[in-house]
Design a protein around this motif. Sequence first.
Motif, PDB file in Angstrom:
ATOM      1  N   MET A   1     -13.103   0.959  10.758  1.00 15.74           N
ATOM      2  CA  MET A   1     -13.117   0.830   9.286  1.00 15.74           C
ATOM      3  C   MET A   1     -14.088  -0.271   8.872  1.00 15.74           C
ATOM      4  N   THR A   2     -14.897   0.003   7.880  1.00 12.17           N
ATOM      5  CA  THR A   2     -15.832  -1.037   7.434  1.00 12.17           C
ATOM      6  C   THR A   2     -15.121  -1.997   6.476  1.00 12.17           C
ATOM      7  N   LEU A   3     -15.544  -3.218   6.578  1.00 12.67           N
ATOM      8  CA  LEU A   3     -14.951  -4.269   5.779  1.00 12.67           C
ATOM      9  C   LEU A   3     -15.540  -4.233   4.377  1.00 12.67           C
ATOM     10  N   ARG A   4     -14.652  -4.230   3.382  1.00 15.19           N
ATOM     11  CA  ARG A   4     -15.140  -4.253   1.997  1.00 15.19           C
ATOM     12  C   ARG A   4     -15.092  -5.673   1.466  1.00 15.19           C
ATOM     13  N   LEU A   5     -16.203  -6.129   0.929  1.00 15.73           N
ATOM     14  CA  LEU A   5     -16.264  -7.479   0.381  1.00 15.73           C
ATOM     15  C   LEU A   5     -16.369  -7.409  -1.147  1.00 15.73           C
ATOM     16  N   PRO A   6     -15.904  -8.388  -1.879  1.00 14.83           N
ATOM     17  CA  PRO A   6     -15.190  -9.573  -1.421  1.00 14.83           C
ATOM     18  C   PRO A   6     -13.738  -9.268  -1.003  1.00 14.83           C
ATOM     19  N   ILE A   7     -13.186 -10.188  -0.234  1.00 11.97           N
ATOM     20  CA  ILE A   7     -11.819 -10.055   0.266  1.00 11.97           C
ATOM     21  C   ILE A   7     -10.880 -10.786  -0.683  1.00 11.97           C
ATOM     22  N   TYR A   8      -9.798 -10.131  -1.022  1.00 17.79           N
ATOM     23  CA  TYR A   8      -8.843 -10.722  -1.955  1.00 17.79           C
ATOM     24  C   TYR A   8      -7.664 -11.337  -1.206  1.00 17.79           C
ATOM     25  N   LEU A   9      -7.566 -12.655  -1.244  1.00 19.21           N
ATOM     26  CA  LEU A   9      -6.408 -13.345  -0.635  1.00 19.21           C
ATOM     27  C   LEU A   9      -5.781 -14.276  -1.670  1.00 19.21           C
ATOM     28  N   ASP A  10      -5.589 -13.724  -2.866  1.00 21.93           N
ATOM     29  CA  ASP A  10      -4.994 -14.509  -3.949  1.00 21.93           C
ATOM     30  C   ASP A  10      -3.874 -13.709  -4.616  1.00 21.93           C
ATOM     31  N   TYR A  11      -3.091 -13.028  -3.783  1.00 22.43           N
ATOM     32  CA  TYR A  11      -2.018 -12.154  -4.282  1.00 22.43           C
ATOM     33  C   TYR A  11      -0.937 -12.918  -5.054  1.00 22.43           C
ATOM     34  N   ASN A  12      -0.822 -14.238  -4.845  1.00 25.71           N
ATOM     35  CA  ASN A  12       0.187 -14.970  -5.618  1.00 25.71           C
ATOM     36  C   ASN A  12      -0.267 -15.177  -7.063  1.00 25.71           C
ATOM     37  N   ALA A  13      -1.562 -15.033  -7.309  1.00 28.67           N
ATOM     38  CA  ALA A  13      -2.061 -15.153  -8.685  1.00 28.67           C
ATOM     39  C   ALA A  13      -1.827 -13.840  -9.431  1.00 28.67           C
ATOM     40  N   THR A  14      -2.189 -12.763  -8.787  1.00 22.30           N
ATOM     41  CA  THR A  14      -1.888 -11.440  -9.322  1.00 22.30           C
ATOM     42  C   THR A  14      -2.181 -10.428  -8.222  1.00 22.30           C
ATOM     43  N   THR A  15      -1.651  -9.226  -8.376  1.00 23.16           N
ATOM     44  CA  THR A  15      -1.876  -8.177  -7.381  1.00 23.16           C
ATOM     45  C   THR A  15      -2.574  -7.002  -8.046  1.00 23.16           C
ATOM     46  N   PRO A  16      -3.312  -6.223  -7.254  1.00 22.89           N
ATOM     47  CA  PRO A  16      -3.839  -4.983  -7.828  1.00 22.89           C
ATOM     48  C   PRO A  16      -2.687  -4.022  -8.097  1.00 22.89           C
ATOM     49  N   VAL A  17      -2.879  -3.139  -9.045  1.00 23.28           N
ATOM     50  CA  VAL A  17      -1.874  -2.104  -9.303  1.00 23.28           C
ATOM     51  C   VAL A  17      -1.936  -1.093  -8.157  1.00 23.28           C
ATOM     52  N   ASP A  18      -0.794  -0.816  -7.556  1.00 28.23           N
ATOM     53  CA  ASP A  18      -0.747   0.197  -6.499  1.00 28.23           C
ATOM     54  C   ASP A  18      -1.121   1.554  -7.110  1.00 28.23           C
ATOM     55  N   PRO A  19      -1.958   2.351  -6.427  1.00 31.54           N
ATOM     56  CA  PRO A  19      -2.358   3.649  -6.994  1.00 31.54           C
ATOM     57  C   PRO A  19      -1.164   4.532  -7.357  1.00 31.54           C
ATOM     58  N   ARG A  20      -0.080   4.435  -6.609  1.00 33.79           N
ATOM     59  CA  ARG A  20       1.114   5.240  -6.922  1.00 33.79           C
ATOM     60  C   ARG A  20       1.772   4.770  -8.216  1.00 33.79           C
ATOM     61  N   VAL A  21       1.649   3.477  -8.493  1.00 34.02           N
ATOM     62  CA  VAL A  21       2.160   2.926  -9.751  1.00 34.02           C
ATOM     63  C   VAL A  21       1.319   3.455 -10.913  1.00 34.02           C
ATOM     64  N   LEU A  22       0.019   3.410 -10.722  1.00 35.80           N
ATOM     65  CA  LEU A  22      -0.881   3.894 -11.775  1.00 35.80           C
ATOM     66  C   LEU A  22      -0.605   5.366 -12.082  1.00 35.80           C
ATOM     67  N   GLU A  23      -0.446   6.175 -11.037  1.00 33.39           N
ATOM     68  CA  GLU A  23      -0.142   7.602 -11.233  1.00 33.39           C
ATOM     69  C   GLU A  23       1.116   7.795 -12.065  1.00 33.39           C
ATOM     70  N   ALA A  24       2.137   6.981 -11.756  1.00 36.19           N
ATOM     71  CA  ALA A  24       3.401   7.106 -12.486  1.00 36.19           C
ATOM     72  C   ALA A  24       3.230   6.728 -13.950  1.00 36.19           C
ATOM     73  N   MET A  25       2.329   5.796 -14.214  1.00 40.18           N
ATOM     74  CA  MET A  25       2.158   5.301 -15.591  1.00 40.18           C
ATOM     75  C   MET A  25       1.357   6.245 -16.480  1.00 40.18           C
ATOM     76  N   LEU A  26       0.361   6.913 -15.891  1.00 39.06           N
ATOM     77  CA  LEU A  26      -0.632   7.631 -16.705  1.00 39.06           C
ATOM     78  C   LEU A  26      -0.038   8.596 -17.740  1.00 39.06           C
ATOM     79  N   PRO A  27       0.954   9.410 -17.373  1.00 40.46           N
ATOM     80  CA  PRO A  27       1.492  10.328 -18.394  1.00 40.46           C
ATOM     81  C   PRO A  27       2.015   9.595 -19.629  1.00 40.46           C
ATOM     82  N   TYR A  28       2.478   8.355 -19.422  1.00 42.11           N
ATOM     83  CA  TYR A  28       3.056   7.617 -20.545  1.00 42.11           C
ATOM     84  C   TYR A  28       1.998   6.916 -21.390  1.00 42.11           C
ATOM     85  N   LEU A  29       0.759   6.987 -20.909  1.00 43.64           N
ATOM     86  CA  LEU A  29      -0.362   6.525 -21.728  1.00 43.64           C
ATOM     87  C   LEU A  29      -1.039   7.716 -22.406  1.00 43.64           C
ATOM     88  N   ARG A  30      -0.666   8.923 -21.979  1.00 45.68           N
ATOM     89  CA  ARG A  30      -1.295  10.130 -22.533  1.00 45.68           C
ATOM     90  C   ARG A  30      -0.295  10.873 -23.420  1.00 45.68           C
TER      91      ARG A  30
END
Length: 409
Positions: free
Chosen positions: A1-30
């Motif tokens: 697997m190739t390394l994607r930069l930049p690397i995020y090691l600041d999860y205590n500040a905030t986390t990315p939205v999990d794609p499964r979370v985003l999927e669950a949300m989308l109908p409620y924005l539409r």
Amino acid sequence: MTLRLPIYLDYNATTPVDPRVLEAMLPYLRDKFGNAASRTHSFGWTAADAVTKAREQIADLIGADPKEIVFTSGASESDNIALKGCMERYADKGDHLITASTEHKAVLDTAEYLQKIGLKVTILPVDNFGQVHPDQVEAAITPRTVLISVMLANNETGVLHPVKEIGEVAEKHGVIFHCDATQAVGKLPVDVKDMHIHLLSMSGHKIYGPKGVGVLYARSRNPRVRPTPVIHGGGHEQGMRSGTLNVPGIVGMGMACELCRKEMKEEIPRVRNLRDRLEKGILSALDEVYVNGHPVDRLPTTTNISFKYVEGESIMMAMEDVAVSSGSACTSASLAPSYVLHAMNVPEFLAHASIRFSLGRFTTEEEIDYTIGKVIKAVNRLREMSPLFEMAQKGIDIEKIQWKDDRGH
Ligand SMILES: *Cc1c(COP(=O)(O)O)cnc(C)c1O
């Protein structure tokens, strides 16, 4: 697997939205855009059903009842409701609040505000590991004490407080216990009943949900805790927090909690191994490097490390493609070192030299190995250029140097 930069090691500040979370949300924005308070048509019912489901998903994660879940805009608001709302609601019982010196600013600044308007506040010190002890809490309780607020996991160090024992002390004395569990929920098992927690704050964006949504758990019995609202209005959330519910955010937070609950058992050892790999990799290659906080009672995701003789700021700049945070630049534009490390008696020169690495769901071994290499290179290079390091090499004790701050004191 190739390394994607930049690397995020600041999860205590905030986390990315999990794609499964985003999927669950989308109908409620539409098309499912209804107001959960609309009782007269299916748009409203669909939204209300989604909110009901989210309450269950969140309650399941923390051992609560769905009706004890109050939606807010985030953990800062939850902390504000817990402190201001309880001190107001139970003013006939007393006027004294107990908290600790390493709490998040959402608790400390609120406590300071309450003190300014005339309430009594005790801020307990922590030990060198960053922990508050239950006997300290007990000794601070007076007949006028209404509320104790102690966090579960510290955001800067990951240090865990003995919350269950503090909850037992609170219950023994008939005092309400609030716990800011924003950094612990979803990363470690949390059970509000087992831990004797009466009010608990959590946030969506620290657990792979969206920003701008949070929860206050408010216990419904043994004891029933009903803080007065901070935001008045239509009487939503049992009168504790008015305002039209953020349905997509709430759906996302619900899904985020369900994923944490289901994956926690595998995720805890995985991320702990990566964190330990990072620590070992750094500590085995560099001298005079110190891990801040308790060696064992710590989040599996977090390590806060001081690199003697170099500034945290400089390390961060020297490794541009690794996103971390520094104890000297945390809360504001000020260069004052972290109040959390200060409260733990970490000397100023080590507090200034600290970096917080916080790992999470999407952290990989490749990222950790890359980071180890970057850190070692950056620190070695900075030390070569550091006058402090040079002085230390000549045998000068840099801990005895009298520093002047930038105002010349
Ligand atoms: C992030 C955080 C908060 C604030 O949460 P928001 O949802 O961003 O308001 C409060 N307490 C702790 C311990 C945190 O880590």
